[in-house]
Design an enzyme around this catalytic site. Structure first.
Site, PDB file in Angstrom:
ATOM      1  N   GLN A   1      51.040  41.291  42.775  1.00 42.62           N
ATOM      2  CA  GLN A   1      50.145  40.444  43.555  1.00 42.62           C
ATOM      3  C   GLN A   1      50.915  39.520  44.483  1.00 42.62           C
ATOM      4  O   GLN A   1      50.462  39.206  45.588  1.00 42.62           O
ATOM      5  CB  GLN A   1      49.229  39.644  42.625  1.00 42.62           C
TER       6      GLN A   1
ATOM      7  N   HIS B   1      51.495  40.650  48.126  1.00 38.75           N
ATOM      8  CA  HIS B   1      50.479  40.567  49.167  1.00 38.75           C
ATOM      9  C   HIS B   1      50.814  39.550  50.245  1.00 38.75           C
ATOM     10  O   HIS B   1      50.633  39.802  51.434  1.00 38.75           O
ATOM     11  CB  HIS B   1      49.121  40.167  48.557  1.00 38.75           C
TER      12      HIS B   1
ATOM     13  N   GLU C   1      41.040  35.125  39.909  1.00 39.91           N
ATOM     14  CA  GLU C   1      40.465  36.284  40.589  1.00 39.91           C
ATOM     15  C   GLU C   1      40.674  37.533  39.731  1.00 39.91           C
ATOM     16  O   GLU C   1      39.742  38.275  39.428  1.00 39.91           O
ATOM     17  CB  GLU C   1      41.132  36.464  41.951  1.00 39.91           C
ATOM     18  N   HIS C   2      41.929  37.786  39.351  1.00 35.41           N
ATOM     19  CA  HIS C   2      42.270  38.885  38.453  1.00 35.41           C
ATOM     20  C   HIS C   2      42.859  38.287  37.181  1.00 35.41           C
ATOM     21  O   HIS C   2      43.794  37.479  37.253  1.00 35.41           O
ATOM     22  CB  HIS C   2      43.338  39.806  39.052  1.00 35.41           C
TER      23      HIS C   2
ATOM     24  N   ASP D   1      42.719  47.397  42.157  1.00 37.48           N
ATOM     25  CA  ASP D   1      42.878  47.293  43.608  1.00 37.48           C
ATOM     26  C   ASP D   1      42.491  48.586  44.310  1.00 37.48           C
ATOM     27  O   ASP D   1      42.021  48.560  45.454  1.00 37.48           O
ATOM     28  CB  ASP D   1      44.335  46.964  43.958  1.00 37.48           C
TER      29      ASP D   1
ATOM     30  N   HIS E   1      -4.506  23.202  47.454  1.00 41.53           N
ATOM     31  CA  HIS E   1      -4.030  24.365  46.699  1.00 41.53           C
ATOM     32  C   HIS E   1      -5.126  24.848  45.749  1.00 41.53           C
ATOM     33  O   HIS E   1      -5.435  26.041  45.677  1.00 41.53           O
ATOM     34  CB  HIS E   1      -2.779  24.003  45.883  1.00 41.53           C
TER      35      HIS E   1
END
Length: 439
Positions: free
Chosen positions: A267, A270, A336-337, A370, A429
């Site tokens: 990761q 990235h 996230e992961h 991924d 109403h």
């Protein structure tokens, strides 16, 4: 390379844990301030603004904003056979995984002639963003497009940044993935300006510079893409603020340090701002992982990028008292992961409340998700997994209730309706129902 945060002996509540855990030093409000003029200019000027931003941010001026159909077809024709086979399998698995998410329409009967139908209706048009900065992501084409197609969306448009080394077109593998999925509306537009294009649309005499506004924008991106999505929320719907990637690994003494190190590096590869966090109750494992990282990161293709990510404030090793403490920590972090590499990984994974996606055991690494697990890799970042979900068919569906009562069924509840209307001082109403009863 990675700093250590020792939380042993510190039973902190979740709010305090979140304050001491590694996190990128990013101010979304500052980013919103920077993208606001971009969005305003795109809204006011349209295509000329997009061409100008392509030159400014991407270093190239596309021949047209919309990618010609012949270019898409050529990209697919020229795609390497092994990549096409892999993308085809990724699409097949993603389609199966997302079909399982489709909700079932239901009808609830409250009595004779009194029914409420629950319908799920896809939005009509979506804009799908595929990043293309330090790396290109045909896998993100799969994740966005398949989810929207399974949901039943009729009109899909994809945007990805123009590439200087591809004559102002998006990366050819991204174009090939679009063609493989049958998407023929693709734009060479990146960043916050692409989000503005989707939200506000483009009006032009020629189709090459025109884009109808969308109902929903989805897809990952950097902090500026995330900020732009927040800024246009309300004009359009969005999935989540999926920013720079992050991984947390919860591991005990029995975890394989090679696996843990490789996944943290995967990761970090990235982006220099990517976050990699190890949570463990074992000093020995932490030391072994650090040793593996030094060896592997030094020889990696993107060594400088990896080292920057792992040594940044967003990454680190968190030492905890035991696995119970570790689970509290990762729930507070809301990665996230999240990988679980413990002796009883399945049971520990069942105790996780906050994560974009959970990867169970040593043979479910994040890169599997991924690309080809059948799950979706567009996931909430920055701790937003506490309240947000990963991308799925639900991002493209609206829940609509259809109320279907006949005369007798309305009469049965009219007195209760009137009582509630009177309690809220809204007598009209109640009168609307009384009129139908003949009162």
């Amino acid at each position: 390379m990675m700093r250590t945060i020792d939380l042993r002996g510190r039973a902190l509540p979740a709010s305090e844990l979140r304050a001491v855990l590694p996190r990128a030093e990013v101010d979304i409000e500052v980013a919103i301030g920077r993208v606001a003029p971009i969005l305003d200019r795109v809204r006011a000027e349209g295509a000329p603004a997009l061409y100008a931003y392509a030159e400014q941010f991407d270093g190239v001026r596309p021949a047209s904003l919309r990618v010609p159909a012949v270019v898409l077809a050529a990209a697919l024709e020229e795609l390497a056979v092994d990549v096409r086979v892999a993308l085809t399998e990724a699409i097949r698995r993603a389609r199966l995984g997302h079909e399982a998410q489709l909700p079932t329409p239901r009808t609830t009967a409250f009595g004779p002639g009194a029914r409420v139908h629950q319908r799920w209706i896809p939005v009509q048009r979506v804009g799908l963003y595929v990043p293309g900065g330090l790396a290109v992501y045909p896998s993100s084409v799969v994740m966005n497009v398949v989810a929207a197609q399974v949901a039943g969306v009729e009109s899909l448009a994809v945007a990805s940044p123009p590439q200087k080394d591809n004559d102002g077109l998006p990366d050819p593998t991204i174009l090939a993935a679009c063609a493989l999925l049958g998407v023929d509306e693709v734009y060479a537009v990146g960043g916050a300006q692409a989000i503005g294009m989707f939200a506000y649309g483009l009006r032009s005499e020629g189709p090459e510079d025109s884009c109808e506004p969308v109902d929903v924008v989805t897809g990952p991106g950097n902090i500026y893409v995330a900020a732009a999505k927040r800024a246009v929320l309300g004009v359009v719907g969005i999935d989540a603020e999926a920013g720079t990637t992050e991984i947390a690994v919860l591991a005990d003494a029995g975890a394989d340090p090679r696996f843990v190190a490789a996944d943290l590096i995967s990761q970090a590869e990235h982006d220099p701002a990517a976050a990699s966090v190890l949570v463990t109750d074992s000093e020995d494992l932490a030391a072994a992982v650090a040793k593996e990282i030094e060896t592997r990161a030094t020889t990696a293709k993107h060594a400088a990028r990896i080292r920057a990510a792992l040594s940044g404030p967003q990454s680190g090793v968190v030492l905890v008292d035991d696995l119970d403490h570790g689970i509290d920590v990762v729930n507070a972090y809301a990665a996230e992961h999240l990988e679980i590499q413990t002796a009883d990984a399945a049971a520990d994974a069942a105790r996780i409340r906050n994560a974009g996606a959970i990867f169970v055991g040593p043979y479910s690494p994040v890169p599997l998700g991924d690309y080809i697990a059948g799950s979706n890799h567009v996931l909430p970042t920055g701790g937003t997994a506490r309240f947000a979900s990963g991308l799925g068919v639900q991002a493209y569906l609206k829940s609509v209730q259809v109320i279907d009562y006949d005369e007798a069924a309305l009469k049965e509840v009219t007195d209760d309706l009137v009582a509630l209307a009177e309690s809220e001082d809204l007598p009209a109403h109640g009168e609307a129902a009384l009129l139908r009863r003949g009162d």
